[in-house]
Design a protein around this motif. Structure first.
Motif, short mmCIF file in Angstrom:
data_model
loop_
_atom_site.label_atom_id
_atom_site.label_comp_id
_atom_site.label_asym_id
_atom_site.label_seq_id
_atom_site.Cartn_x
_atom_site.Cartn_y
_atom_site.Cartn_z
N ALA A 727 0.82 -1.21 0.00
CA ALA A 727 0.00 0.00 0.00
C ALA A 727 0.85 1.26 0.00
N ASP A 728 2.09 1.15 0.48
CA ASP A 728 2.95 2.32 0.62
C ASP A 728 3.95 2.39 -0.53
N PRO A 729 4.44 3.59 -0.87
CA PRO A 729 5.37 3.76 -2.00
C PRO A 729 6.64 2.92 -1.82
N LEU A 730 7.00 2.19 -2.88
CA LEU A 730 8.14 1.28 -2.83
C LEU A 730 9.02 1.49 -4.06
N LEU A 731 10.29 1.73 -3.82
CA LEU A 731 11.30 1.80 -4.87
C LEU A 731 12.19 0.57 -4.75
N ILE A 732 12.32 -0.18 -5.87
CA ILE A 732 13.20 -1.34 -5.92
C ILE A 732 14.38 -1.01 -6.82
N GLU A 733 15.59 -1.31 -6.38
CA GLU A 733 16.80 -1.06 -7.19
C GLU A 733 17.67 -2.31 -7.17
N HIS A 734 18.17 -2.69 -8.35
CA HIS A 734 18.88 -3.97 -8.44
C HIS A 734 19.89 -3.93 -9.59
N GLY A 735 21.08 -4.48 -9.35
CA GLY A 735 22.07 -4.67 -10.41
C GLY A 735 21.69 -5.85 -11.27
N LEU A 736 21.71 -5.67 -12.59
CA LEU A 736 21.28 -6.74 -13.49
C LEU A 736 22.25 -7.92 -13.53
N ILE A 737 23.51 -7.68 -13.19
CA ILE A 737 24.47 -8.79 -13.21
C ILE A 737 24.85 -9.19 -11.78
N ASP A 738 23.92 -8.98 -10.86
CA ASP A 738 24.08 -9.43 -9.48
C ASP A 738 24.09 -10.96 -9.47
N ASP A 739 25.21 -11.56 -9.07
CA ASP A 739 25.29 -13.02 -9.03
C ASP A 739 25.14 -13.56 -7.61
N ASN A 740 24.74 -12.70 -6.69
CA ASN A 740 24.42 -13.11 -5.33
C ASN A 740 22.91 -13.20 -5.18
N VAL A 741 22.25 -12.06 -5.03
CA VAL A 741 20.79 -12.03 -5.14
C VAL A 741 20.47 -11.70 -6.59
N LEU A 742 19.96 -12.65 -7.32
CA LEU A 742 19.75 -12.46 -8.75
C LEU A 742 18.67 -11.41 -9.00
N ALA A 743 18.85 -10.65 -10.08
CA ALA A 743 17.88 -9.61 -10.42
C ALA A 743 16.49 -10.19 -10.66
N SER A 744 16.42 -11.47 -10.97
CA SER A 744 15.11 -12.10 -11.17
C SER A 744 14.26 -12.01 -9.92
N ASP A 745 14.88 -11.91 -8.74
CA ASP A 745 14.11 -11.75 -7.51
C ASP A 745 13.26 -10.48 -7.57
#
Length: 797
Positions: A727-745
């Motif tokens: 319900a509250d404003p959410l900004l998601i930021e992710h590196g596309l070549i993150d090999d730890n937490v994959l961007a697919s998450d």
């Protein structure tokens, strides 16, 4: 309530001669070269007169080697020629202190300490490591990969200690009816076999009588692969760790590089998901190199190895699967009769020999993460003997597993959390265990003095957030404080044991090098690598505060960034990453950019709170394991307690509180917005885990078990399962070549929000960034967007 102030170095407190320009986003997110490099990897010279260390070169990832007198003076940066002649890292000494061995550019060198003469033992493209002298000082052993060599200190060629072959022994003939029939029929075939046997027997006899020949190979079998090896200092015994050659790693997830030199999108393999193949079980084999004998070491005698710590969870899941008509899946979850194990060598040595080579200790861990054993090997009976079992209904810590031998060669020492906190213990082979340290604080990084009389350890005995070096007799006794930095990051003992080279830091001072006597006297700094523009600024000292838990957890420690009266002001909660990480301390934080961002927010009228929520490091076993099978729940309770404390104690506006963090902090930002809608006015989740079923095995299975066995824990702990509550404003930021937490998450969660017709959510992707951003442009863009979110949602109400 007790409020404790963090103390900055005197140099920072002094008024700058020239006022620094106002703080801005471009500056704080720039390449950190403007701050000054942290001192890295210090080590003593062989003679103990100087200390070497590394510094990152400005504008380059290259590390330069420096040398400075232990007594003080101007550090010297070594040019390539001087580096080629410098003492190498991690020197080791023989018991009589006649010789030292060290590594330089991956090769082994030995120095005669009386004459100073230095001999290069190896010159190869391979990387040698782990040099060690035999107890009598006659032999030096070292390894390259899993291959060990022995060198006679008196002179001569280095020789392989053993030749290991992961194949079947060609001399062992397998039973074969057809072959036997041919031998009976044809005299020529019988003669050929007899000739072969005679040639082999003659070669074996010559090899046995000639010490100058390479040793006879050990054939380990074609169905195994060698994982690790360890050689006794006297080169009599070797332990070999193997696993099945056909062990499957599981399907590996791929990521895509969109910005490439080739101009084409390119894929990169990363890792399997949790539970898609458990770690391969490992086996131990003892080799007697002198008699050329091999013995399998059976782990089935380890205490509790036949237990099923997950029996209750297993029963519930199996029953649910059978009820759903999934009998095959239910059958696959049957408990093993003997739990498989691995050698616990990733975060500790795994295998440690006594100085005389007569005893060896092995640390084993159950693959289900519930047990850790330290066992020795009975060399006469060729069996494992359990000396210590640490069991945990949640999971065994991946830290605090150090162990070794006292100089009597008959007493084990080890770290254990059995009291609820990591403490140091000793156990003689013919006696009972004894706690060398006791208390509700953590002890880590134990180092035994050269004479074997004293342990030096790092501890937060004074307060959970204050770390220093302490010493304790190896027979046990009171901890005596050696350093008083309160922000002590690492240390290394001098060759004679009379001094320590320490890395210490404070909230705005990166790790610096100092030397102090092992008795605590004579402390003096050797470096100050900060740049003038950085030193000229007056930073906001974080205050360490103690927040009471409303859920019976005790005290939650936090850093508070604030100036003046906070009544009616907006606030931001920063959530550190990694889960098991401590960010409330008096050292220089890993989140130094974030700390500068917090300064920027405070200058604009915010209050910032940075909490060590449950699961954080430094507070004992119960704090660590509070999240077992329930990630994101106790931590959120703590964060909400932090918000309530800001409101009641400082009067911040409860309608204008934001939250942000990266990695585990991003996960917690998602859990905060999705499980406590309306509590936070906005949140920024950086590289967050949204579904634990797609994270890696080693980390996740510790806390949530396998997803096939414990699906309830994954459903409870995964933000994507709560997406409908956004319900509250959410900004998601992710590196596309993150090999730890994959961007697919993040992308999968984004799609979920789309399907749920949610609004007020945004995503920013960074094509050239992995988990930890490295490019200043990306850092700037990432935090500009966070800042814009907070300006829009926290300042304009």
């Amino acid at each position: 309530m007790r409020v404790l102030a963090a103390v900055l170095l005197t140099a920072l407190a002094a008024a700058p001669a020239i006022a620094a320009p106002p703080l801005d986003m471009e500056t704080i997110m720039a390449d950190p070269d403007w701050i000054g490099a942290a001192v890295e990897t210090p080590y003593w010279s062989v003679d103990g007169h100087a200390v070497y260390y590394s510094l990152k070169r400005d504008g380059s990832p290259v590390r330069d080697l420096y040398r400075v007198s232990a007594g003080g003076g101007t550090p010297e940066r070594l040019d390539p020629g001087a580096v080629a002649a410098a003492d190498g890292s991690s020197p080791v000494f023989d018991r009589a202190h006649r010789h030292a061995a060290f590594l330089r550019h991956g090769d082994v060198f030995v120095r005669d300490l009386a004459s100073g003469a230095t001999v290069q033992v190896t010159r190869s493209t391979a990387t040698e490591r782990d040099p060690r002298f035999s107890l009598d000082g006659r032999w030096l052993t070292y390894r390259s990969g899993n291959d060990w060599s022995v060198w006679n200190v008196a002179g001569g060629a280095a020789a392989p200690a053993a030749l290991l072959k992961a194949e079947d022994d060609p001399k062992v003939r397998k039973d074969d009816d057809l072959k036997d029939d041919q031998q009976q029929l044809f005299t020529t075939l019988r003669q050929l076999r007899a000739d072969q046997d005679a040639m082999r027997a003659d070669a074996d006899a010559l090899a046995a009588a000639d010490a100058g020949r390479a040793p006879e190979p050990f054939y380990l079998g074609k169905n195994v692969t060698v994982v690790d090896t360890s050689l006794s200092p006297d080169a009599h015994w070797m332990l070999v760790v193997t696993q099945a050659r056909d062990a499957e790693a599981g399907k590996v997830a791929d990521l895509t590089h969109y910005v490439t030199d080739s101009g084409y999108a390119e894929t990169e393999a990363t890792r399997p998901y949790v539970g898609r193949n458990d770690p391969a079980p490992q086996s131990l084999r003892l080799l007697d190199l002198r008699r050329h004998l091999s013995f399998d070491l059976d782990t089935s005698t380890l205490p509790g190895i036949g237990d099923d710590p997950l029996a209750a969870i297993r029963a519930r899941t199996v029953a649910a699967l059978r009820k759903a008509g999934k009998a095959d899946q239910a059958d696959a979850l049957a408990a093993p009769k003997k739990r498989p194990v691995i050698v616990n060598g990733e975060y500790s040595p795994g295998i440690v020999w006594s100085d005389d080579g007569a005893n060896v200790a092995v640390q084993l861990r159950a693959i289900d993460n519930k047990d850790r054993w330290i066992a020795t090997v009975d060399m006469d009976r060729h069996v494992l003997v359990s000396r210590h079992r640490l069991t945990d209904p949640a999971w065994i810590n991946w830290d605090d597993n150090d162990f070794g031998w006292l100089h009597d060669n008959r007493t084990l020492w080890y770290l254990s959390e059995e009291s609820g906190f990591s403490q140091l213990y000793a156990r003689p082979l013919d006696g009972s265990a004894k706690a060398l340290t006791r208390g509700r604080f953590e002890v880590d990084h134990p180092v035994l003095s050269p004479d074997g009389s004293t342990f030096f350890v790092r501890s937060n005995k004074v307060a959970p957030y204050s770390y220093d070096v302490y010493r304790v007799p190896s027979s046990g006794g009171e901890l005596a404080r050696v350093t008083r930095y309160e922000g002590m990051d690492d240390f290394t003992l001098s060759p004679d044991g009379r001094a320590l080279a320490v890395l210490h830091s404070s909230p705005y001072v990166p790790p610096q090098l100092a030397v102090i006597g092992s008795d605590g006297d004579g402390a003096h700094d050797l470096t100050d690598t900060r740049k003038p523009a950085y030193k000229a600024r007056e930073w906001i000292a974080p205050r360490i505060v103690a927040i009471p838990s409303s859920h019976g957890a005790g005290t939650i420690y936090a850093k508070l960034y604030a100036r003046g009266d906070a009544a009616g002001r907006p606030a931001v909660l920063f959530v550190h990453g990694a889960g098991y990480l401590q960010n409330v301390h008096l050292s220089y934080p890993a989140y130094f950019r974030e700390q500068m961002f917090h300064n920027l927010l405070v200058e604009r009228g915010y209050v910032v709170l940075d909490m060590d929520y449950r699961a954080s490091k430094g507070y004992g076993r119960d704090w660590r394991t509070a999240i077992y099978r329930n990630m994101g729940h106790p931590e959120l309770d703590d964060l909400l307690d932090g918000k309530a404390w800001l409101v009641t104690q400082h009067g911040v506006d409860p309608r204008r509180v934001g939250i942000y963090g990266g990695s585990y902090g991003g996960f917690m930002t998602l859990m905060a917005l999705l499980r406590a809608p309306g509590e936070f006015a906005a949140g920024a989740a950086l590289r967050p885990v949204s579904d634990w079923t797609s994270y890696n095995h080693d980390y996740t299975s510790n806390i949530l078990n396998d997803p096939q066995l414990d699906p309830e824990a994954y459903a409870t702990s995964s933000p994507i399962r709560y997406a409908q509550a956004l319900a509250d404003p959410l900004l998601i930021e992710h590196g596309l070549i993150d090999d730890n937490v994959l961007a697919s998450d993040s992308i999968r969660l984004y799609q979920r929000f789309i399907e749920l017709h949610k609004t007020n959510f945004w995503m920013s992707l960074y094509p050239m960034e992995r988990h930890g951003f490295v490019h200043p442009d990306s850092w700037y863009d990432e935090y500009r967007r966070i800042d814009d979110l907070f300006r829009e949602r926290l300042e304009r109400r």
